[in-house]
Design a protein around this motif. Sequence first.
Motif, PDB file in Angstrom:
ATOM      1  N   THR A 175     -25.573  35.854 -24.389  1.00 27.63           N
ATOM      2  CA  THR A 175     -25.325  34.476 -24.824  1.00 27.63           C
ATOM      3  C   THR A 175     -24.943  34.465 -26.293  1.00 27.63           C
ATOM      4  O   THR A 175     -25.630  35.062 -27.129  1.00 27.63           O
ATOM      5  N   ILE A 176     -23.852  33.785 -26.605  1.00 28.60           N
ATOM      6  CA  ILE A 176     -23.388  33.634 -27.980  1.00 28.60           C
ATOM      7  C   ILE A 176     -23.364  32.144 -28.305  1.00 28.60           C
ATOM      8  O   ILE A 176     -22.705  31.362 -27.616  1.00 28.60           O
ATOM      9  N   ARG A 177     -24.092  31.764 -29.339  1.00 26.76           N
ATOM     10  CA  ARG A 177     -24.106  30.368 -29.788  1.00 26.76           C
ATOM     11  C   ARG A 177     -23.249  30.247 -31.047  1.00 26.76           C
ATOM     12  O   ARG A 177     -23.299  31.120 -31.918  1.00 26.76           O
ATOM     13  N   ILE A 178     -22.484  29.169 -31.114  1.00 31.16           N
ATOM     14  CA  ILE A 178     -21.494  29.011 -32.176  1.00 31.16           C
ATOM     15  C   ILE A 178     -21.748  27.701 -32.920  1.00 31.16           C
ATOM     16  O   ILE A 178     -22.039  26.679 -32.307  1.00 31.16           O
ATOM     17  N   SER A 179     -21.612  27.745 -34.244  1.00 26.97           N
ATOM     18  CA  SER A 179     -21.817  26.532 -35.048  1.00 26.97           C
ATOM     19  C   SER A 179     -20.895  26.559 -36.270  1.00 26.97           C
ATOM     20  O   SER A 179     -20.362  27.604 -36.643  1.00 26.97           O
ATOM     21  N   LYS A 180     -20.722  25.383 -36.873  1.00 27.21           N
ATOM     22  CA  LYS A 180     -19.978  25.227 -38.134  1.00 27.21           C
ATOM     23  C   LYS A 180     -18.549  25.750 -38.048  1.00 27.21           C
ATOM     24  O   LYS A 180     -18.050  26.405 -38.968  1.00 27.21           O
ATOM     25  N   PHE A 181     -17.892  25.444 -36.941  1.00 28.96           N
ATOM     26  CA  PHE A 181     -16.482  25.811 -36.806  1.00 28.96           C
ATOM     27  C   PHE A 181     -15.643  25.010 -37.791  1.00 28.96           C
ATOM     28  O   PHE A 181     -15.783  23.795 -37.905  1.00 28.96           O
ATOM     29  N   HIS A 182     -14.746  25.668 -38.524  1.00 32.44           N
ATOM     30  CA  HIS A 182     -13.892  24.962 -39.478  1.00 32.44           C
ATOM     31  C   HIS A 182     -12.613  25.759 -39.727  1.00 32.44           C
ATOM     32  O   HIS A 182     -12.582  26.982 -39.591  1.00 32.44           O
ATOM     33  N   SER A 183     -11.553  25.056 -40.080  1.00 36.91           N
ATOM     34  CA  SER A 183     -10.290  25.706 -40.417  1.00 36.91           C
ATOM     35  C   SER A 183     -10.434  26.465 -41.726  1.00 36.91           C
ATOM     36  O   SER A 183     -11.235  26.110 -42.590  1.00 36.91           O
ATOM     37  N   ALA A 184      -9.659  27.527 -41.869  1.00 32.23           N
ATOM     38  CA  ALA A 184      -9.710  28.337 -43.083  1.00 32.23           C
ATOM     39  C   ALA A 184      -8.331  28.937 -43.331  1.00 32.23           C
ATOM     40  O   ALA A 184      -7.534  29.084 -42.400  1.00 32.23           O
ATOM     41  N   ARG A 185      -8.049  29.266 -44.566  1.00 30.76           N
ATOM     42  CA  ARG A 185      -6.785  29.912 -44.914  1.00 30.76           C
ATOM     43  C   ARG A 185      -7.053  31.405 -45.051  1.00 30.76           C
ATOM     44  O   ARG A 185      -7.651  31.855 -46.037  1.00 30.76           O
ATOM     45  N   LEU A 186      -6.614  32.187 -44.066  1.00 29.97           N
ATOM     46  CA  LEU A 186      -6.968  33.597 -43.996  1.00 29.97           C
ATOM     47  C   LEU A 186      -5.722  34.476 -44.004  1.00 29.97           C
ATOM     48  O   LEU A 186      -4.784  34.250 -43.241  1.00 29.97           O
ATOM     49  N   SER A 187      -5.750  35.487 -44.854  1.00 34.28           N
ATOM     50  CA  SER A 187      -4.681  36.472 -44.891  1.00 34.28           C
ATOM     51  C   SER A 187      -4.811  37.434 -43.716  1.00 34.28           C
ATOM     52  O   SER A 187      -5.920  37.691 -43.226  1.00 34.28           O
ATOM     53  N   ASP A 188      -3.711  38.006 -43.255  1.00 35.74           N
ATOM     54  CA  ASP A 188      -3.762  38.993 -42.178  1.00 35.74           C
ATOM     55  C   ASP A 188      -4.568  40.222 -42.585  1.00 35.74           C
ATOM     56  O   ASP A 188      -5.099  40.936 -41.725  1.00 35.74           O
ATOM     57  N   ASN A 189      -4.684  40.484 -43.880  1.00 34.71           N
ATOM     58  CA  ASN A 189      -5.450  41.637 -44.356  1.00 34.71           C
ATOM     59  C   ASN A 189      -6.936  41.512 -44.040  1.00 34.71           C
ATOM     60  O   ASN A 189      -7.649  42.521 -43.996  1.00 34.71           O
ATOM     61  N   VAL A 190      -7.402  40.280 -43.797  1.00 37.21           N
ATOM     62  CA  VAL A 190      -8.812  40.063 -43.448  1.00 37.21           C
ATOM     63  C   VAL A 190      -9.155  40.801 -42.157  1.00 37.21           C
ATOM     64  O   VAL A 190     -10.290  41.267 -41.982  1.00 37.21           O
ATOM     65  N   PHE A 191      -8.193  40.966 -41.261  1.00 33.19           N
ATOM     66  CA  PHE A 191      -8.443  41.510 -39.926  1.00 33.19           C
ATOM     67  C   PHE A 191      -8.057  42.979 -39.797  1.00 33.19           C
ATOM     68  O   PHE A 191      -8.057  43.530 -38.703  1.00 33.19           O
ATOM     69  N   LEU A 192      -7.768  43.600 -40.921  1.00 30.40           N
ATOM     70  CA  LEU A 192      -7.324  44.988 -40.938  1.00 30.40           C
ATOM     71  C   LEU A 192      -8.282  45.827 -41.781  1.00 30.40           C
ATOM     72  O   LEU A 192      -8.558  45.489 -42.934  1.00 30.40           O
ATOM     73  N   PHE A 193      -8.816  46.898 -41.198  1.00 26.56           N
ATOM     74  CA  PHE A 193      -9.689  47.791 -41.957  1.00 26.56           C
ATOM     75  C   PHE A 193      -8.852  48.719 -42.835  1.00 26.56           C
ATOM     76  O   PHE A 193      -7.853  49.279 -42.397  1.00 26.56           O
ATOM     77  N   THR A 194      -9.280  48.846 -44.079  1.00 25.54           N
ATOM     78  CA  THR A 194      -8.720  49.841 -44.989  1.00 25.54           C
ATOM     79  C   THR A 194      -9.875  50.659 -45.558  1.00 25.54           C
ATOM     80  O   THR A 194     -11.016  50.187 -45.621  1.00 25.54           O
ATOM     81  N   LYS A 195      -9.594  51.854 -45.975  1.00 31.72           N
ATOM     82  CA  LYS A 195     -10.625  52.769 -46.449  1.00 31.72           C
ATOM     83  C   LYS A 195     -11.410  52.176 -47.614  1.00 31.72           C
ATOM     84  O   LYS A 195     -12.607  52.444 -47.775  1.00 31.72           O
ATOM     85  N   SER A 196     -10.778  51.321 -48.390  1.00 37.98           N
ATOM     86  CA  SER A 196     -11.456  50.723 -49.549  1.00 37.98           C
ATOM     87  C   SER A 196     -12.606  49.809 -49.136  1.00 37.98           C
ATOM     88  O   SER A 196     -13.492  49.525 -49.943  1.00 37.98           O
ATOM     89  N   LYS A 197     -12.623  49.357 -47.886  1.00 38.94           N
ATOM     90  CA  LYS A 197     -13.683  48.460 -47.411  1.00 38.94           C
ATOM     91  C   LYS A 197     -14.958  49.216 -47.039  1.00 38.94           C
ATOM     92  O   LYS A 197     -16.021  48.609 -46.903  1.00 38.94           O
ATOM     93  N   ALA A 198     -14.856  50.518 -46.842  1.00 34.67           N
ATOM     94  CA  ALA A 198     -16.028  51.379 -46.618  1.00 34.67           C
ATOM     95  C   ALA A 198     -15.638  52.786 -47.075  1.00 34.67           C
ATOM     96  O   ALA A 198     -15.418  53.688 -46.264  1.00 34.67           O
ATOM     97  N   PRO A 199     -15.502  52.985 -48.376  1.00 40.22           N
ATOM     98  CA  PRO A 199     -14.887  54.210 -48.914  1.00 40.22           C
ATOM     99  C   PRO A 199     -15.603  55.511 -48.577  1.00 40.22           C
ATOM    100  O   PRO A 199     -14.984  56.558 -48.501  1.00 40.22           O
ATOM    101  N   ARG A 200     -16.909  55.477 -48.340  1.00 36.78           N
ATOM    102  CA  ARG A 200     -17.664  56.702 -48.068  1.00 36.78           C
ATOM    103  C   ARG A 200     -18.018  56.873 -46.591  1.00 36.78           C
ATOM    104  O   ARG A 200     -18.740  57.795 -46.229  1.00 36.78           O
ATOM    105  N   ALA A 201     -17.496  56.003 -45.759  1.00 37.05           N
ATOM    106  CA  ALA A 201     -17.849  56.061 -44.342  1.00 37.05           C
ATOM    107  C   ALA A 201     -17.133  57.197 -43.619  1.00 37.05           C
ATOM    108  O   ALA A 201     -15.995  57.550 -43.927  1.00 37.05           O
ATOM    109  N   GLU A 202     -17.811  57.737 -42.616  1.00 32.91           N
ATOM    110  CA  GLU A 202     -17.199  58.724 -41.733  1.00 32.91           C
ATOM    111  C   GLU A 202     -16.356  57.979 -40.699  1.00 32.91           C
ATOM    112  O   GLU A 202     -16.789  56.977 -40.132  1.00 32.91           O
ATOM    113  N   ILE A 203     -15.153  58.461 -40.437  1.00 30.10           N
ATOM    114  CA  ILE A 203     -14.247  57.820 -39.485  1.00 30.10           C
ATOM    115  C   ILE A 203     -14.301  58.554 -38.148  1.00 30.10           C
ATOM    116  O   ILE A 203     -14.096  59.778 -38.100  1.00 30.10           O
TER     117      ILE A 203
END
Length: 207
Positions: A175-203
């Motif tokens: 079960t997933i409950r959802i609240s506070k839905f609202h419009s937002a201005r989001l760049s496509d980069n928000v949905f793309l992982f880059t190494k800088s977002k977790a620089p020391r992580a094992e891939i």
Amino acid sequence: MRNNIIRSVACIVLMLIGVYNADAQNSTQARQILDRTANKILSSKNGASANFSISDGRGMSASGTVSIKGNKFYASTPQVKVWNNGKTQWAYTISTNEVTISTPNDAQQMSVNPYKFVYLYKRGYRMSYKNKGNNYEVHLTSINPARSIPEIYITINKNYIPTSVKMRQGKSWTTIRISKFHSARLSDNVFLFTKSKAPRAEIVDLR
């Protein structure tokens, strides 16, 4: 005697036709509710965000935020962060400092993106609905029982905003409950992982 049998058969046929027509009308109304809900969610070309909490009935629970833009999403909880650009998914598990790359199925995507149903309901599901208080409850059942999500319940308020999604995988319900839905201005980069977002992580690439 024969006339009585004929009348009885005719009554049964008429009753079956009535049930069929009622079911067809209910299915059409369920489709209209989901169409309006999908339009509402996807109407913002720049994206939208919401809070969510998830529980699987076996003691596992988590809460966080989810951002969506078309079929892309980004979900963040204290335990994991998930980026999905519509095809590839990157899941960063904070405790293990590990990023897993995959191409997830519908159930795996929906477990972190409750809005995935706006793409699923048009593809191989029977649907019905009932009024539940001030909400609609739409029930989806897969035509193919082997599908990764064979059954879904979606609770939608009268403003056509979903407030909960309950899905079955095998015999388990999440079960997933959802609240506070609202419009937002989001760049496509928000949905793309880059190494800088977790620089020391094992891939770990599972594709």
